[in-house]
Design an enzyme around this catalytic site. Structure first.
Site, PDB file in Angstrom:
ATOM      1  N   ARG A  45      42.647 174.185  54.108  1.00 13.18           N
ATOM      2  CA  ARG A  45      42.395 173.434  52.881  1.00 13.18           C
ATOM      3  C   ARG A  45      41.881 172.043  53.242  1.00 13.18           C
ATOM      4  O   ARG A  45      42.053 171.565  54.370  1.00 13.18           O
ATOM      5  CB  ARG A  45      43.675 173.313  52.054  1.00 13.18           C
ATOM      6  N   HIS A  46      41.273 171.409  52.287  1.00 12.73           N
ATOM      7  CA  HIS A  46      40.850 170.018  52.455  1.00 12.73           C
ATOM      8  C   HIS A  46      42.080 169.146  52.710  1.00 12.73           C
ATOM      9  O   HIS A  46      43.225 169.541  52.438  1.00 12.73           O
ATOM     10  CB  HIS A  46      40.136 169.546  51.187  1.00 12.73           C
ATOM     11  N   ARG A  80      36.115 166.474  48.213  1.00 18.24           N
ATOM     12  CA  ARG A  80      37.301 166.441  49.069  1.00 18.24           C
ATOM     13  C   ARG A  80      37.149 167.344  50.290  1.00 18.24           C
ATOM     14  O   ARG A  80      37.738 167.071  51.337  1.00 18.24           O
ATOM     15  CB  ARG A  80      38.560 166.779  48.275  1.00 18.24           C
TER      16      ARG A  80
END
Length: 731
Positions: free
Chosen positions: A536-537, A588
């Site tokens: 994930r970011h 992001r």
């Protein structure tokens, strides 16, 4: 009315006016009234309304809740002459300070030139808001209008790697030994598992389902070996468990398809070639009166669901069930290909099972069978192997009658007589497509043979590894003597597709949506080992606030993770200069990838987070308070729930199919930096997780999931680089 602390609430007012004729008449609607802001009944100071759509104009404002009732009217002004105006007919409208409400009325205007009356629809909506709600809305608005820090980034970026790591802020404090960051894998084991052991259990042998009639089975062997071509032989020997019925009018009305998500065109592999004969592009179809069984519908959206409906309504009944029958000599990658195809079809929402005949043989006849058991002139061995093949086929057909859609029949099926037997058993029940795997590369064959002896239960008790290899090669030689290539029926031939140096795919008599998807998937499959890193970011500002969706930038913790991730990628892929970095189009993920240098970066719109629609930017508490019906619907069925004007998890899976195809096609490592819902769906594919589990798969922040793909199957390892300061529940 006052909120906590004695602070007065405010009244939010939204006024909308609708008329398709206003644009034709070149008139602009305004609002004026008793309040000074609205011009104090002076038309020249009336407030203009903003155009919300082709025929709707809107004006929104906030007034104190203690404000006395306001009177107002609409006024139309020509766009080129502000001095003249047309005031709404009738009494003044009254805007009170009551509770939340919405009303619809009409407004009448007498047009001067045409001497006719223009009628417009009017909506007035009011809602009480606290000052805290207004402040939150204003902050969200300010963040929305701020330019993205990633705006202007190209879809494909290649950093030359000449920048120094110090310049990019790589003071991440990451340990040199990456193994120190390894954490347990909660969803998928990291050990190597023999693929055949993961196939369906032989219920006909374990007595957990329908049992087989061995006498009938032996008759089929004898007639098949004699070349009996009677299409009714097996159909008369066994009776269908269920009978078809015509759908009622109400059932026919209930068939519908929700909106789908389109897919871009896929890149064609550069090294493989096609040899196509007798492929049906436009086959004739006819409507049948067979039952449209709800069990036949896949748990999927978009193109998959549309194809399922088409298969229900058109074509012979047996075409709705599909049997992929593997053909090939041992050590040609049949079980690997079958397992991969099963995983893909399940992920798309098709009810699919993998039946391995070797598993049946080991259960019925044991694992200590020497090479002589597989000789073509060993009558007892041939009958024993045909028997277990028929048992597996019976189990697969019984499962299809219970609602299964695609059966993968995994065995050598190396003679025409064996394949004829299977076709007779399947006649009138399912469509058979033969999938033949051919490998002529001696290096690949030697590797496969040694891996087979190392992993197969047939050699679990063999203490001398080289003796096991020699025995397997003798078995292979016996198969080669009687092997007959597929030339009958519908078939797909994969020739040297796994070596990594090109190959050929031949197809014959293939038509339909699902067979077409299978062909496209197979042409992109190979056995080249490479890691795929999913993460994930870094933590975003919306993660800190507990808000879903949005396009916020990174928090301080998120920026720290981006630097740690860059250091990790540099260490993990230092010898893999052909690797690439994939992100979504949201800032992001782009900002998380920014410190990574030396690798090409590709933005995918398909990797964007699940679209939360009207709930975008809200917290779950706000959704529960303001949209309780939506909150409850999502809680009951998180997989199929679709946000209003947004997406469901099944929608996300459909738009991720081109990403999966490209990940399968890639021969170099890929780092995917995306979002929780998207990574859940991608991970479910590699881990072969049921669709129902997708929304609850654990994909924490600041953790890297390494998927190792290769000839041994799929293994997983997880690295946790740092804790999330503000962990929140995901979409």
């Amino acid at each position: 009315m006052a909120s906590a602390g004695g602070i007065s609430d405010q009244l939010f007012v939204s006024v909308k006016l609708e008329s398709p004729r206003l644009a034709e008449l070149d008139l602009a609607p305004h609002l004026f009234g008793s309040h000074p802001v609205a011009g104090s009944w002076e038309p020249s100071r009336a407030l203009p309304m903003e155009r919300a759509s082709a025929a709707v104009w809107e004006l929104s404002c906030v007034v104190p809740s203690q404000q006395e009732a306001l009177e107002f009217k609409f006024v139309l002004k020509p766009k080129d002459d502000c001095s003249s105006c047309i005031v709404e007919e009738g009494e003044n409208r009254l805007l009170g300070s009551g509770s939340t409400e919405m009303e619809m009325r009409t407004a009448l205007f007498k047009l001067i030139e045409d001497k006719d009356v223009l009628e417009c629809n009017v909506w007035v909506e009011t809602e009480m808001l606290s000052p805290f709600d207004l402040a939150a809305s204003w902050r969200a608005h300010q963040e929305y209008i701020q330019p993205s820090r990633a705006r202007g980034a190209n879809d494909v970026v290649i950093n030359a790697g000449l920048e120094s790591r110090a310049k990019n802020g790589f003071a991440s404090g990451l340990e040199h030994d990456l193994e120190k960051y390894v954490v347990p894998t909660p969803n998928m084991g990291s050990g190597v598992v023999y693929a055949a052991n993961l196939t369906e259990n032989p219920r006909s042998l374990l007595h957990t389902g329908s049992s087989s009639n061995n006498d009938t089975t032996k008759d089929i062997f004898r007639n098949s070996n004699k070349g009996d071509s009677s299409s009714d032989h097996y159909a008369n020997a066994t009776k269908d468990a269920t009978a078809g019925c015509a759908p009622s009018l109400e059932e026919q009305r209930a068939i519908f398809v929700d909106r789908g998500v389109g897919s871009p065109k896929f890149p064609k592999p550069t090294d493989e070639t096609f040899s196509i004969s007798n492929i049906k592009l436009d086959s004739e179809v006819k409507i049948t009166s067979d039952s449209c069984n709800q069990q036949d519908m896949p748990a999927a959206e978009g193109a998959v669901a549309a194809a399922a409906v088409a298969d229900q309504m058109y074509g012979p009944k047996e075409d709705r069930k599909l049997a992929i029958v593997l053909v090939g000599l041992p050590a040609r990658g049949k079980t690997f290909t079958a397992a991969k195809l099963t995983r893909y079809l399940r992920w798309l929402g098709h009810e699919t099972k993998h039946f391995n005949v070797g598993k049946y043989r080991r259960l019925k006849h044991g694992t200590n069978q020497a090479a002589d058991f597989f000789r073509g002139d060993n009558k007892e061995g041939v009958e024993a192997r045909n028997e277990v093949a028929a048992l597996a086929m019976e189990d697969m057909l019984s499962w299809m009658q219970e609602g299964g859609q695609v059966g993968i029949f995994d065995a050598t099926n190396s003679t025409r007589s064996r394949r004829n037997m299977l076709m007779k058993m399947a006649e009138g029940k399912c469509k058979i497509i033969f999938l033949e795997t051919i490998c002529k590369d001696p290096d690949v064959l030697e590797r496969n043979i040694r891996l087979k002896v190392q992993q197969s239960p047939d050699y679990a008790e063999q203490t001398d590894f080289e003796a096991g290899v020699q025995d397997f090669k003798e078995r292979l030689a016996y198969y080669e003597k009687v092997y007959e290539a597929v030339e009958e029926g519908s078939y797909i031939k994969m020739i040297d597709m796994v070596s990594g140096s090109g190959g050929q795919l031949q197809i014959n008599d293939i038509s339909g949506y699902l067979p077409g998807r299978i062909v496209f998937f197979l042409v992109n499959c190979h056995l080249t080992p490479r890691p795929i890193l999913l993460t994930r970011h870094g933590e975003s500002l919306d993660n800190v606030r507990g808000r879903i969706g949005g396009d916020s930038s990174l928090s301080e913790a998120g920026e720290l993770y981006s630097r740690k991730l860059a250091s990790f990628v540099e260490k993990r892929l230092k010898s893999e200069r052909t690797a690439s970095i994939w992100t979504s189009t949201l800032q992001r993920t782009i900002l998380t990838a920014h410190p990574i240098i030396g690798f090409p970066k590709v933005q995918w719109r398909a990797l964007d987070e699940i679209n939360a629609g009207v709930c975008d930017g809200m917290t779950y508490d706000e959704i529960k308070q303001n949209k309780p019906e939506e909150y409850e619907s999502r809680r009951k069925d998180k997989l199929r729930y679709r946000y209003p004007r947004g997406e469901s998890y099944l929608d996300v899976i459909q738009r991720l199919e081109p990403v999966i195809i490209e990940l399968e096609r890639q021969r170099a490592p890929v780092v995917v930096i995306s979002h929780q819902a998207v990574l859940r769906a991608l991970y479910a594919y590699f881990a072969d997780k049921p669709l129902e589990e997708v929304p609850n798969i654990e994909v924490p922040l600041h953790t890297i999931i390494e998927i190792q793909m290769g000839v041994a199957g799929v293994q997983e390892k997880r690295y946790k680089l740092m804790d999330a300061v503000n962990p929140t529940a995901g979409l």
